[in-house]
Write a protein that holds these residues in place. Structure first.
Motif, short mmCIF file in Angstrom:
data_model
loop_
_atom_site.label_atom_id
_atom_site.label_comp_id
_atom_site.label_asym_id
_atom_site.label_seq_id
_atom_site.Cartn_x
_atom_site.Cartn_y
_atom_site.Cartn_z
N ASP A 138 -34.72 82.88 2.07
CA ASP A 138 -35.32 82.66 0.76
C ASP A 138 -35.54 81.17 0.47
N GLN A 139 -35.27 80.31 1.47
CA GLN A 139 -35.52 78.88 1.32
C GLN A 139 -36.47 78.40 2.41
N ALA A 141 -38.59 74.60 18.15
CA ALA A 141 -39.74 75.32 17.58
C ALA A 141 -40.01 76.62 18.34
N ARG A 142 -39.98 76.53 19.67
CA ARG A 142 -40.23 77.73 20.48
C ARG A 142 -39.18 78.81 20.19
N LEU A 143 -37.92 78.40 20.07
CA LEU A 143 -36.85 79.36 19.81
C LEU A 143 -36.97 79.97 18.42
N SER A 179 -37.74 83.96 17.59
CA SER A 179 -36.83 84.75 16.74
C SER A 179 -37.52 85.27 15.47
N GLY A 180 -38.76 84.86 15.26
CA GLY A 180 -39.47 85.28 14.07
C GLY A 180 -39.10 84.48 12.83
N THR A 181 -38.48 83.32 13.03
CA THR A 181 -38.07 82.47 11.91
C THR A 181 -39.22 81.57 11.48
N LYS A 182 -39.62 81.67 10.23
CA LYS A 182 -40.73 80.87 9.72
C LYS A 182 -40.25 79.46 9.40
#
Length: 327
Positions: free
Chosen positions: A239-240, A255-257, A261-264
């Protein structure tokens, strides 16, 4: 009783000095579980000599290969309620076991450590002195986890914890390399406090044949994969906004990792030349643009001095909520 687990690989040159420092402890209620880890030197003869005359010293051969397998075997042979680790080429201060165990009795749910001092038979590199001083500052400040994403904040041969605490961390069975850093992250993940004794209690030897210098498991000393996986598991807040600052080798790997992982995240750089072409299909922004992003988490993956000045300048003018230094 204190159980000391100690992998041994090609430590013949320093092993006797190491064991004597254990035998000379002011506290005598200990056992040493030494595991021969595929040594090609005469370490076994030194260990057998000591074990023949001191029943507290027990020697076994590693059925597997490497430090993690050796630690798993060593722990399976322990009988003590307090567990500690030792490196076969180091030395203990005479009061190390006494002082660590006294603190652990007062704080049984914590991991106890102490200050360390690097030494060498040759000139000691500045990098080791810097790491020694960096580690020891956490003893003064009692805030070990503040540096968790930079380096391992728990010196591998200078900690003590109860058996129940180590079991809560999964023992040594669930570890990946670097095993000391992984163990430290597991303690961080479980909110286990690290407390430091404000004395130098361990003497850490540096030499050219040292395992951490030669074992391929420690070749990449940035440990980006380990850091990023624990950040995602422990600290990333969906949420941040998340900002990654740095597009060099480390930044690209993080960045690739994150992408995998689908982390924005928002990717920032202080290099205008990197704005022209997206990297991993991700468009970068200039660092100055992040100052207006409110309540953001920030991963810093850039370490040179000029960049540090830029970082400080931007952070002073920003609304960033949490900063994580990965280098």
């Amino acid at each position: 009783m204190i159980s000391i687990v100690m992998p041994v690989k090609n430590a013949f040159k320093y092993l006797e000095e190491c064991i004597l420092s254990i035998q000379n402890q002011s506290l005598a209620d200990w056992e040493l579980i030494a595991i021969i880890d595929n040594s090609s030197d005469d370490s076994i003869h030194i260990l057998n000599k000591f074990s023949d005359s001191d029943s507290r010293i027990k020697v076994f051969n590693n059925d597997g290969k490497g430090i993690i397998d050796a630690l798993i075997l060593a722990y399976s042979k322990t009988e003590g309620e307090f567990i500690s680790r030792m490196d076969a080429d180091d030395k203990m201060h005479p009061n190390k076991l006494q002082m660590l165990s006294d603190s652990l009795r007062e704080n049984p749910k914590a991991i106890i450590t102490a200050k360390v001092s690097y030494f060498s038979d040759t000139e000691l590199g500045q990098g080791y002195l810097d790491y020694q001083n960096w580690l020891n500052q956490f003893i003064d400040q009692q805030n070990h986890y503040s540096g968790i994403y930079q380096e391992c904040v728990l010196p591998s041969p200078c900690w003590m914890m109860t058996r129940s605490t180590l079991d809560a961390l999964g023992g040594f069975k669930s570890l990946s390399y670097p095993e000391d850093y992984d163990l430290c992250f597991k303690a961080y993940q479980k909110n286990i406090q690290i407390l430091g004794v404000n004395e130098i209690l361990h003497y850490w030897r540096d030499y050219s044949e040292r395992t951490s210098r030669n074992d391929p498991n420690y070749a990449d000393n940035t440990f980006i994969e380990l850091k990023t996986s624990y950040f995602i598991a422990c600290d990333n807040k969906s949420d941040q906004p998340l900002i990654l600052w740095g597009a060099g080798k480390k930044g690209k790997k993080i960045a690739r990792l994150l992408i995998e992982s689908g982390t924005k995240f928002i990717w920032a750089t202080n290099n205008p030349k990197k704005l022209n072409v997206p990297i991993y299909d991700q468009q970068l922004v200039l660092d100055e643009e992040i100052s207006d992003i409110k309540d953001a988490q920030l991963i810093i993956a850039i370490a040179d001095r000029k960049a540090s000045e830029d970082i400080l300048r931007v952070l002073q003018a920003s609304a960033v909520d949490e900063v994580y230094y990965f280098c």
